[in-house]
Write an enzyme that holds these catalytic residues in place. Structure first.
Site, mmCIF file in Angstrom:
data_model
loop_
_atom_site.group_PDB
_atom_site.id
_atom_site.type_symbol
_atom_site.label_atom_id
_atom_site.label_comp_id
_atom_site.label_asym_id
_atom_site.label_seq_id
_atom_site.Cartn_x
_atom_site.Cartn_y
_atom_site.Cartn_z
ATOM 1 N N GLN A 194 -7.210 -11.545 -16.409
ATOM 2 C CA GLN A 194 -5.937 -12.099 -16.859
ATOM 3 C C GLN A 194 -5.268 -11.189 -17.886
ATOM 4 O O GLN A 194 -4.138 -11.443 -18.285
ATOM 5 C CB GLN A 194 -6.159 -13.494 -17.480
ATOM 6 C CG GLN A 194 -6.712 -14.519 -16.505
ATOM 7 C CD GLN A 194 -6.980 -15.887 -17.129
ATOM 8 O OE1 GLN A 194 -8.026 -16.462 -16.884
ATOM 9 N NE2 GLN A 194 -6.054 -16.431 -17.910
ATOM 10 N N ARG A 196 -7.506 -23.785 -19.599
ATOM 11 C CA ARG A 196 -6.165 -24.377 -19.647
ATOM 12 C C ARG A 196 -5.886 -24.953 -21.034
ATOM 13 O O ARG A 196 -5.608 -26.138 -21.198
ATOM 14 C CB ARG A 196 -6.022 -25.446 -18.571
ATOM 15 C CG ARG A 196 -4.574 -25.466 -18.067
ATOM 16 C CD ARG A 196 -4.396 -26.091 -16.735
ATOM 17 N NE ARG A 196 -3.052 -25.777 -16.267
ATOM 18 C CZ ARG A 196 -2.598 -26.068 -15.070
ATOM 19 N NH1 ARG A 196 -3.375 -26.659 -14.195
ATOM 20 N NH2 ARG A 196 -1.373 -25.750 -14.726
ATOM 21 N N CYS A 197 -5.930 -24.066 -21.992
ATOM 22 C CA CYS A 197 -5.981 -24.516 -23.374
ATOM 23 C C CYS A 197 -5.731 -23.331 -24.289
ATOM 24 O O CYS A 197 -6.356 -22.298 -24.134
ATOM 25 C CB CYS A 197 -7.380 -25.077 -23.602
ATOM 26 S SG CYS A 197 -7.882 -25.212 -25.301
ATOM 27 N N GLU A 210 -0.153 -25.377 -19.774
ATOM 28 C CA GLU A 210 -1.382 -26.087 -20.122
ATOM 29 C C GLU A 210 -1.178 -27.547 -20.481
ATOM 30 O O GLU A 210 -2.149 -28.318 -20.511
ATOM 31 C CB GLU A 210 -2.026 -25.419 -21.341
ATOM 32 C CG GLU A 210 -2.451 -24.014 -21.091
ATOM 33 C CD GLU A 210 -2.655 -23.275 -22.397
ATOM 34 O OE1 GLU A 210 -3.249 -22.190 -22.355
ATOM 35 O OE2 GLU A 210 -2.223 -23.769 -23.450
HETATM 36 N N1 PCD Z 1 7.938 -22.011 -16.715
HETATM 37 C C1 PCD Z 1 9.266 -22.375 -16.511
HETATM 38 N N2 PCD Z 1 9.954 -22.929 -17.553
HETATM 39 C C2 PCD Z 1 9.374 -23.129 -18.745
HETATM 40 C C3 PCD Z 1 8.030 -22.763 -18.965
HETATM 41 C C4 PCD Z 1 7.344 -22.185 -17.908
HETATM 42 O O1 PCD Z 1 9.779 -22.218 -15.412
HETATM 43 N N3 PCD Z 1 10.046 -23.674 -19.766
HETATM 44 C C5 PCD Z 1 7.155 -21.403 -15.616
HETATM 45 C C6 PCD Z 1 6.828 -19.958 -15.952
HETATM 46 O O2 PCD Z 1 7.757 -19.048 -15.701
HETATM 47 C C7 PCD Z 1 5.514 -19.758 -15.219
HETATM 48 C C8 PCD Z 1 4.864 -21.107 -15.281
HETATM 49 O O3 PCD Z 1 5.945 -22.050 -15.452
HETATM 50 O O4 PCD Z 1 5.768 -19.406 -13.897
HETATM 51 C C9 PCD Z 1 3.834 -21.205 -16.456
HETATM 52 O O5 PCD Z 1 4.443 -20.695 -17.608
HETATM 53 P P1 PCD Z 1 3.793 -20.652 -19.065
HETATM 54 O O6 PCD Z 1 3.735 -22.014 -19.630
HETATM 55 O O7 PCD Z 1 4.512 -19.624 -19.831
HETATM 56 O O8 PCD Z 1 2.274 -20.193 -18.838
HETATM 57 P P2 PCD Z 1 1.757 -18.743 -18.375
HETATM 58 O O9 PCD Z 1 1.408 -17.968 -19.588
HETATM 59 O O10 PCD Z 1 2.642 -18.174 -17.374
HETATM 60 O O11 PCD Z 1 0.453 -19.158 -17.611
HETATM 61 C C10 PCD Z 1 -0.743 -19.436 -18.308
HETATM 62 C C11 PCD Z 1 -1.204 -20.877 -18.003
HETATM 63 C C12 PCD Z 1 -2.632 -21.050 -18.427
HETATM 64 S S1 PCD Z 1 -3.062 -20.607 -19.961
HETATM 65 C C13 PCD Z 1 -3.535 -21.610 -17.602
HETATM 66 S S2 PCD Z 1 -5.105 -21.779 -18.123
HETATM 67 C C14 PCD Z 1 -3.198 -22.140 -16.223
HETATM 68 C C15 PCD Z 1 -1.677 -22.353 -16.153
HETATM 69 O O12 PCD Z 1 -1.043 -21.168 -16.615
HETATM 70 N N4 PCD Z 1 -3.648 -21.202 -15.220
HETATM 71 C C16 PCD Z 1 -3.094 -21.277 -13.970
HETATM 72 N N5 PCD Z 1 -1.260 -22.645 -14.826
HETATM 73 C C17 PCD Z 1 -1.895 -22.008 -13.760
HETATM 74 N N6 PCD Z 1 -1.349 -22.140 -12.549
HETATM 75 C C18 PCD Z 1 -1.948 -21.530 -11.506
HETATM 76 N N7 PCD Z 1 -1.405 -21.673 -10.276
HETATM 77 N N8 PCD Z 1 -3.073 -20.793 -11.651
HETATM 78 C C19 PCD Z 1 -3.646 -20.640 -12.859
HETATM 79 O O13 PCD Z 1 -4.723 -19.897 -12.992
HETATM 80 MO MO1 PCD Z 1 -5.399 -20.418 -20.038
HETATM 81 O O14 PCD Z 1 -5.403 -19.998 -21.757
HETATM 82 O O15 PCD Z 1 -5.820 -18.988 -19.275
HETATM 83 O O16 PCD Z 1 -6.966 -21.281 -20.273
#
Ligand code: PCD
Length: 788
Positions: A223, A370-371, A741
């Protein structure tokens, strides 16, 4: 007569443009790491430890070497000769690449084999004989700090116990004073269980070292490609300009693909040793037992309350189980991430947080699934506490929130932990949610149903979350400041290529980034190619996680577009033979003030940049921007869930889920909705079914999809989404806030609060996630809390 381009027709801001990347994904034309095939490529497999804690007495690789097709059997001892048996982590710790002295968790990398195909490599792994001497095992923080606990990290000079860090923030004296004034103190102890991001695509890499050019090219599932380039340069002592990291398409990241994993390093080292491309593709169990786990935190909280419902103070203590290596990414100032972002939408006068991180014999944990660095734990704690406090006071939870919310006119709001929340309309969002779910009506139904032995419940979760690290004053990872970047080249015919330092893993950046350019320049989104993930071509960026791409890279895209517009203005002045001050900009076009029909389009300006520039002007129409945000963006969200619990079985069904997300200006409403639905699905899974834990010997229970359940469309409830409330971020160039998130962060508490609400006459204060039927049934029939 205006000739302005209609933004809604060219795929600008606010258009639910179809995702351009899906053209290749739904046709099976995606290009993932495992699709990369290079001439002469070999395959790498990893031998993992069956034990959670053991001394390695010997490793005999002779049988493996004898298998035809085996090219290399690499052990930690051999890696050590290159100084690569250990590597630094993103949190200033070290992690074993291949174990030399001990194994410290089940699934740890012990050796690897490179062979002509992956099956030979796998067979050869099984032919490696390792003699282990088992050691006592530690599987939770309590055991980690016990008197007689074995020392897990005896490799670290000066480490005499299993504590990774102690950290605190806030005002202890002011908080004590608040508790002295309290009429009621509401307490809760919670465990946010370990969970795994479990992207569909596992981790992998193809390393290709070319002796002739000394260039190392690595295709990999990261990432944050630029961070990897820097790390490889420093760890392997290779020149950074001769390292090229390419993240091709990624099949989901969810935070799992932020850390640096031993498999990546092994493939690089083996390619250097063999001078052949080496591919490593992790299998599902390998991914589930060894790569970044999330959460695993015990939280003790207390709220000081006045009888009328005002929160006077909050005190909390967190015990974080990091596993054997402190390997997740944190902004370096904040040891337990942004856990102290808790209670940011409430007006809380005093707060104090203490935290302790411990080593255990589990795979590295604490990754931000996702935080944004522990905000999930922060919001879960907050919203569970708020629900319970309202119940303890005999107040309606919605009303309790109303009495404590920061009012819209009081933003920016400084939290007791020092954050500055940029903007928000908490009450307006909650009102939309309550109306949508039919709150009063549901409360009546709940009461009626209770009389007939049926158990209905409603759970609310409201939160604001800091998204978009960082600003360079406060946020860095390993000393690298958290800004981001964009580079835009407008070609002669007005088409363009945009390169960005972020890296999509499915979020749809190829679609949305072009929309920002469209909005700023009036170039149709379809005329803009978006490229990310190749460090040889993309400008330096910190990568995509913590919902930071829109807040940071998205802003850079606006700014680079504006630089292009500024140059186009000079070109327009030249073409129209007027001074720049006499020009007016309407989307896609400059015209002479007062003579709107006399104008030139952005495309005509582009042509002039290559064919008819004024004397002395540098040719071309391209630029880049690095954006260092002044603050984080603070989206606000309300999630409300109604459930029915079956008292006979403890099974609970979701009746309704309402989500109100205010993420400021939405670039692409359809993509935002997809993000919210995805997050709610994960939230539901965590609350309802996902269970991955460790037995007393440190065996990972749940390391396959038979046990660790991913919700499918079949069991996932429907969601009703609302977008009526829009509070633009005051400092973001287009007013957008992060959103990726939010629903996964705020969602879990709504589900849990709903189930507990259905049990609110039983005295049960808490059931730890996942709320499996047996746990709910036990709580209901035995009338006590159930901890996980
Ligand atoms: N957007 C719009 N408007 C607004 C805001 C936003 O349209 N106001 C869109 C954009 O452009 C992109 C999306 O929506 O397309 C998202 O964004 P953002 O809030 O800025 O965020 P980014 O930086 O781009 O991304 C990151 C995130 C995270 S952190 C996670 S775990 C998860 C979520 O993202 N991963 C994933 N979601 C998702 N989806 C998918 N399909 N796959 C994946 O893997 Mo961490 O810290 O890494 O734990």
């Amino acid at each position: 007569m205006s000739q302005t381009v209609d933004e809604s027709k060219i795929g600008g801001l606010g258009v639910s443009r179809k995702r351009v990347e899906d053209n290749r994904f739904i046709r099976g034309r995606g290009n993932y790491t495992d699709d990369i095939v290079l001439p002469g490529m070999l395959h790498l497999e990893i031998l993992r430890s069956p034990l959670a804690h053991a001394r390695i007495k010997s490793i005999d690789t002779s049988r493996a070497w004898e298998i035809p097709g085996v090219r290399l059997v690499l052990t930690g001892e051999m890696a050590a000769t290159r100084n690569l048996a250990w590597m630094p982590t993103l949190s200033y710790d070290t992690q074993a690449v291949l174990a030399t002295d001990k194994v410290r968790f089940q699934g740890q990398e012990v050796a690897c084999v490179v062979a002509d195909d992956p099956y030979i490599a796998k067979d050869a792994c099984e032919a490696i004989d390792v003699e282990y001497e088992p050691l006592p095992v530690v599987v939770n923080p309590e055991q980690a700090v016990a008197e007689d606990a074995p020392l897990i990290r005896d490799d670290k000079a000066g480490q005499t116990d299993n504590v990774v860090y102690r950290w605190e923030v806030g005002d202890p004296a002011g908080t004590d004073a608040a508790f002295e004034k309290a009429d009621v103190v509401s307490k809760l102890r919670l465990h946010y269980p370990r969970s795994h991001p479990s992207p569909i695509e596992c981790c992998g890499s193809v390393a290709d070292f070319d002796r002739a050019t000394n260039k190392l090219t690595v295709y990999m599932t990261t990432q944050a490609p630029h961070i990897i380039r820097a790390a490889v340069a420093m760890v392997a002592e290779l020149p950074e300009h001769l390292i090229r990291i390419i993240s091709p398409d990624i099949g989901g990241g969810f935070g799992n693909k932020v850390p640096v994993y031993p498999g990546y390093v092994c493939s690089i080292l083996c390619s250097i040793l063999l001078e052949r491309p080496v591919k490593w593709i992790e299998d599902k169990t390998g991914n589930l037992i060894s790569t970044g786990f999330a959460r695993d935190m015990y939280l003790d909280g207390e709220l000081a309350l006045r009888a009328d419902g005002k929160i006077l103070g909050v005190r909390m203590h967190a015990e974080a189980d990091h596993g054997a290596f402190f390997a997740d990414a944190q902004p370096s100032k904040f040891k337990i991430g942004l856990l102290h972002s808790t209670f940011a939408c409430y007006d809380v006068p005093a707060a104090h947080l203490t935290a302790r991180g411990t080593y255990t014999n589990k795979a590295p944990g604490g990754v931000a699934y996702r935080c944004s660095f522990r905000v999930t734990e922060a919001m879960f704690f907050q919203e569970r506490m708020v629900h319970q406090a309202a119940k303890d006071l005999g107040l309606d939870p919605a009303e309790f929130r109303r009495r404590n919310f920061v009012r819209a006119e009081d933003f920016p709001h400084r939290t007791p932990f020092g954050f500055l929340v940029d903007s928000g309309q908490p009450q307006a969002c909650l009102d939309v949610g309550l109306r949508a779910v039919g709150y009063e009506d549901f409360l009546r139904q709940k009461e009626e149903a209770r009389k007939r032995g049926r158990r209905l419940g409603i759970g609310i979760s409201t939160m604001t979350e800091p998204l978009g690290a960082g600003n360079s004053r406060e946020y860095d990872i390993l000393g690298i400041k958290m800004f981001d970047s964009a580079e835009l080249r407008v070609h002669m015919t007005g088409k363009a290529i945009l390169r960005v330092g972020a890296k999509s893993q499915g979020q749809g950046h190829e679609t949305t980034w072009a929309q920002i350019v469209s909005h700023e320049l009036g170039i149709p989104a379809d005329d803009v190619t978006v490229e990310e993930g190749d460090t040889d071509t993309a400008p330096f960026g910190m990568g995509t996680y913590a919902s930071r791409s829109t807040p940071v890279a998205g802003a850079a895209i606006s700014l680079v577009s504006r630089k292009i517009r500024a140059k186009a203005r000079k070109l327009a002045a030249h073409l129209l033979e007027v001074s720049e001050e006499d020009l007016e900009w309407e989307l896609g076009r400059f015209s002479v003030r007062g003579v709107p029909e006399h104008g030139v389009t952005i495309q005509e300006c582009a042509m002039a940049a290559y064919g008819n520039m004024p004397d002395g002007m540098e040719p071309g129409l391209e630029n880049h921007a690095y954006y260092d945000p002044p603050n984080l963006t603070w989206p606000f969200a309300v999630y409300i869930v109604t459930v029915e619990v079956d008292p006979e079985t403890g099974v609970w069904d979701v009746l309704n889920t309402v989500a109100v997300d205010d993420c400021g200006v939405r670039i692409n409403p359809m993509i935002v909705e997809g993000q919210i639905m995805g997050g709610l699905t994960e939230a539901y899974a965590m609350a309802n079914m996902q269970f991955i834990t460790f037995d007393a010997e440190g065996n990972c229970v749940g390391s396959n999809y038979m046990d660790y359940l991913l919700p499918t469309a079949w069991e996932t409830p429907g969601f009703e989404l609302h977008s009526e409330v829009v509070t633009p971020s005051p400092h973001h160039p287009i007013g957008a806030k992060g959103v990726g998130e939010c629903a996964a962060v705020g969602g879990p508490a709504a589900f849990v609060n709903a189930v507990l609400d259905a049990l609110d006459d039983t005295g049960v204060r808490n059931i730890d996630m996942p709320l499996l039927p047996d746990r709910v049934w036990e709580a209901l029939t035995r009338r006590h809390d159930v901890s996980g």
